[in-house]
Scaffold this motif. Structure first.
Motif, PDB file in Angstrom:
ATOM      1  N   LEU A  16       0.754  -1.176  -0.077  1.00 17.91           N
ATOM      2  CA  LEU A  16       0.332  -0.114   0.185  1.00 17.91           C
ATOM      3  C   LEU A  16       1.042   1.171  -0.095  1.00 17.91           C
ATOM      4  CD1 LEU A  16      -3.219   0.699   1.666  1.00 17.91           C
ATOM      5  CD2 LEU A  16      -1.466   2.367   1.907  1.00 17.91           C
ATOM      6  N   ARG A  17       0.646   2.085  -0.786  1.00 26.33           N
ATOM      7  CA  ARG A  17       1.345   3.398  -1.091  1.00 26.33           C
ATOM      8  C   ARG A  17       0.446   4.606  -0.667  1.00 26.33           C
ATOM      9  NH1 ARG A  17       2.388   4.143  -6.594  1.00 26.33           N
ATOM     10  NH2 ARG A  17       0.686   2.784  -6.956  1.00 26.33           N
ATOM     11  N   LEU A  18       0.931   5.427   0.089  1.00 25.17           N
ATOM     12  CA  LEU A  18       0.125   6.373   0.856  1.00 25.17           C
ATOM     13  C   LEU A  18       0.931   7.955   0.373  1.00 25.17           C
ATOM     14  CD1 LEU A  18      -2.382   7.167   2.391  1.00 25.17           C
ATOM     15  CD2 LEU A  18      -0.922   6.911   4.513  1.00 25.17           C
ATOM     16  N   THR A  19       0.174   8.695  -0.120  1.00 24.41           N
ATOM     17  CA  THR A  19       0.638  10.120  -0.342  1.00 24.41           C
ATOM     18  C   THR A  19      -0.260  10.909   0.658  1.00 24.41           C
ATOM     19  OG1 THR A  19      -1.017  10.540  -2.156  1.00 24.41           O
ATOM     20  CG2 THR A  19       1.326   9.949  -2.654  1.00 24.41           C
ATOM     21  N   ARG A  20       0.366  12.005   1.113  1.00 25.59           N
ATOM     22  CA  ARG A  20      -0.447  12.784   2.118  1.00 25.59           C
ATOM     23  C   ARG A  20      -0.181  14.236   1.532  1.00 25.59           C
ATOM     24  NH1 ARG A  20       2.182   9.110   5.396  1.00 25.59           N
ATOM     25  NH2 ARG A  20       0.648   7.981   7.024  1.00 25.59           N
ATOM     26  N   ASP A  21      -1.115  14.712   1.639  1.00 26.94           N
ATOM     27  CA  ASP A  21      -1.239  16.504   1.085  1.00 26.94           C
ATOM     28  C   ASP A  21      -2.118  17.170   2.217  1.00 26.94           C
ATOM     29  OD1 ASP A  21      -1.200  19.032   0.216  1.00 26.94           O
ATOM     30  OD2 ASP A  21      -2.355  18.566  -1.583  1.00 26.94           O
ATOM     31  N   GLY A  22      -1.514  17.421   3.578  1.00 28.39           N
ATOM     32  CA  GLY A  22      -2.156  18.161   4.627  1.00 28.39           C
ATOM     33  C   GLY A  22      -2.951  16.856   5.175  1.00 28.39           C
ATOM     34  N   ASP A  23      -4.460  17.294   5.103  1.00 29.25           N
ATOM     35  CA  ASP A  23      -5.415  16.228   5.774  1.00 29.25           C
ATOM     36  C   ASP A  23      -5.776  15.371   4.679  1.00 29.25           C
ATOM     37  OD1 ASP A  23      -7.033  15.547   8.156  1.00 29.25           O
ATOM     38  OD2 ASP A  23      -8.622  16.138   7.074  1.00 29.25           O
ATOM     39  N   ARG A  24      -5.674  15.626   3.482  1.00 28.52           N
ATOM     40  CA  ARG A  24      -6.071  14.743   2.572  1.00 28.52           C
ATOM     41  C   ARG A  24      -4.981  13.699   2.042  1.00 28.52           C
ATOM     42  NH1 ARG A  24     -10.253  15.128  -0.956  1.00 28.52           N
ATOM     43  NH2 ARG A  24     -10.119  13.784  -2.909  1.00 28.52           N
ATOM     44  N   HIS A  25      -5.298  12.479   2.299  1.00 27.58           N
ATOM     45  CA  HIS A  25      -4.585  11.296   1.865  1.00 27.58           C
ATOM     46  C   HIS A  25      -5.021  10.655   0.676  1.00 27.58           C
ATOM     47  CE1 HIS A  25      -3.144  11.385   6.400  1.00 27.58           C
ATOM     48  NE2 HIS A  25      -2.681  12.461   5.716  1.00 27.58           N
ATOM     49  N   GLU A  26      -4.122   9.730   0.038  1.00 24.52           N
ATOM     50  CA  GLU A  26      -4.479   9.082  -1.202  1.00 24.52           C
ATOM     51  C   GLU A  26      -3.996   7.472  -1.118  1.00 24.52           C
ATOM     52  OE1 GLU A  26      -7.086   8.599  -4.041  1.00 24.52           O
ATOM     53  OE2 GLU A  26      -6.490  10.624  -3.670  1.00 24.52           O
ATOM     54  N   PRO A  27      -4.505   6.781  -0.702  1.00 22.90           N
ATOM     55  CA  PRO A  27      -4.012   5.409  -0.420  1.00 22.90           C
ATOM     56  C   PRO A  27      -4.165   4.606  -1.769  1.00 22.90           C
ATOM     57  CG  PRO A  27      -6.285   5.190   0.375  1.00 22.90           C
ATOM     58  CD  PRO A  27      -6.074   6.471   0.027  1.00 22.90           C
ATOM     59  N   ARG A  28      -3.074   3.831  -2.315  1.00 23.36           N
ATOM     60  CA  ARG A  28      -3.236   3.069  -3.565  1.00 23.36           C
ATOM     61  C   ARG A  28      -2.359   1.664  -2.943  1.00 23.36           C
ATOM     62  NH1 ARG A  28      -1.337   8.175  -4.994  1.00 23.36           N
ATOM     63  NH2 ARG A  28      -2.578   9.132  -6.783  1.00 23.36           N
ATOM     64  N   GLU A  29      -3.412   0.759  -3.154  1.00 22.64           N
ATOM     65  CA  GLU A  29      -2.919  -0.730  -2.701  1.00 22.64           C
ATOM     66  C   GLU A  29      -2.897  -1.618  -3.799  1.00 22.64           C
ATOM     67  OE1 GLU A  29      -4.576  -4.232   0.469  1.00 22.64           O
ATOM     68  OE2 GLU A  29      -5.174  -2.057   0.702  1.00 22.64           O
ATOM     69  N   LEU A  30      -1.920  -2.455  -4.024  1.00 28.21           N
ATOM     70  CA  LEU A  30      -1.801  -3.371  -5.189  1.00 28.21           C
ATOM     71  C   LEU A  30      -1.368  -4.542  -4.595  1.00 28.21           C
ATOM     72  CD1 LEU A  30       0.219  -1.078  -7.537  1.00 28.21           C
ATOM     73  CD2 LEU A  30      -2.452  -1.680  -7.579  1.00 28.21           C
ATOM     74  N   GLU A  31      -1.667  -5.722  -5.449  1.00 27.28           N
ATOM     75  CA  GLU A  31      -1.069  -7.040  -5.256  1.00 27.28           C
ATOM     76  C   GLU A  31      -0.255  -7.303  -6.749  1.00 27.28           C
ATOM     77  OE1 GLU A  31      -3.174 -10.549  -3.532  1.00 27.28           O
ATOM     78  OE2 GLU A  31      -2.860 -11.124  -5.519  1.00 27.28           O
ATOM     79  N   ILE A  32       0.895  -7.543  -6.664  1.00 27.59           N
ATOM     80  CA  ILE A  32       1.804  -7.496  -7.899  1.00 27.59           C
ATOM     81  C   ILE A  32       2.213  -8.948  -8.022  1.00 27.59           C
ATOM     82  CG2 ILE A  32       3.714  -6.248  -9.196  1.00 27.59           C
ATOM     83  CD1 ILE A  32       3.089  -3.830  -7.464  1.00 27.59           C
TER      84      ILE A  32
END
Length: 280
Positions: A16-32
């Motif tokens: 799971l990759r997670l980006t943070r921009d202040g209080d707004r977060h964006e999770p990107r979960e992959l199975e590769i």
């Protein structure tokens, strides 16, 4: 005896990759899944592992790249992985990745999106695959297992019949399936997430709003609509396994069916597939 072909790699590398921009977060979960082809024959025929990359090393490199590229969409992340693998391992001639996405949907309250709370989208998942050499790459995106149902405007009639045919024709039935669709890019997309969403919308619009003479009929027209919606793709692979809803026989209780009570079953099921492209 000769070794005709070989490939090997690591399956189900989860991250799971997670980006943070202040209080707004964006999770990107992959199975590769990753697989290499190249100068690895000696490991099979000569008990010589000197060119073989440990599959644990492959897993570690994917994890490192997840730390370095948390913001990349799935297609961009696979492209970055391919570049890194081919640069790191000159003995690899081809590297192939298959990614399955766990989609997290942002919660919303009182019309406002929450910054860092999500629910998991359980209806299907996004997929992407990339096969790359040093000469070029082929990238596919798609969806798998998207459950869809229409309760009328579907039929199955005028089909071939012989002594073994027991199915009655109908011009009005329930149609349910779990859609698998993959599309091939003609060039690396600039905004794959938006285009992927437009393609899925085009597929579902045809399914929902037009009469289906058969699953075959619907699949082909769905493919046509997707190609029209996305100039950056040139081919779609579509598959729909039927989920059957069989009218319940309630005559023993003195009740007519009335088109209201059905038995859901998906075994055995019809498996309808096609490939639709701009040219052969």
């Amino acid at each position: 005896m000769v070794l005709i072909s070989n490939r090997y790699g690591k399956a189900r590398v989860r991250v799971l990759r997670l980006t943070r921009d202040g209080d707004r977060h964006e999770p990107r979960e992959l199975e590769i899944d990753v697989a290499l082809e190249g100068d690895f024959a000696a490991a099979y025929v000569a008990a010589d592992n000197r060119t073989s990359v440990a599959t644990d090393t492959m897993k570690n490199l994917i994890h490192v790249m997840a730390r370095e590229r948390p913001e990349a969409g799935t297609e961009a992340f696979l492209t970055a992985l391919a570049d890194r693998f081919l640069a790191a391992y000159p003995q690899a001639e081809t590297v192939a990745f298959e990614a399955r996405e766990t989609r997290w949907v942002r919660m919303a309250f009182d019309g406002a999106e929450h910054g860092h709370a999500f629910t998991q989208d359980g209806n299907g998942h996004g997929v992407a695959s990339l096969k790359a050499t040093r000469e070029g790459a082929t990238l596919w995106s798609g969806v798998e297992g998207v459950a869809i149902l229409k309760t009328t405007q579907s039929g199955w009639a005028d089909f071939f019949r012989d002594a073994y045919t027991t199915l009655a024709p109908t011009t009005d039935r329930l149609l349910a399936t779990r859609l698998d669709a993959r599309w091939r890019w003609t060039a690396t997309p600039e905004r794959p997430e938006a285009t992927n969403a437009a393609i899925l919308e085009a597929l579902l619009r045809v399914f929902a709003t037009t009469y289906s003479v058969s699953v075959q009929d619907s699949l082909y027209r769905m493919g046509e609509a997707a190609l029209a919606a996305a100039p950056g793709i040139d081919r779609l692979r579509l598959a729909c396994p039927n989920k059957h809803y069989i009218p319940l026989d309630l005559s023993r209780f003195g009740l007519a069916h009335g088109d209201v009570a059905f038995l859901p079953t998906d075994e055995p099921h019809g498996q309808i597939e096609c490939v639709v492209g701009r040219e052969a």
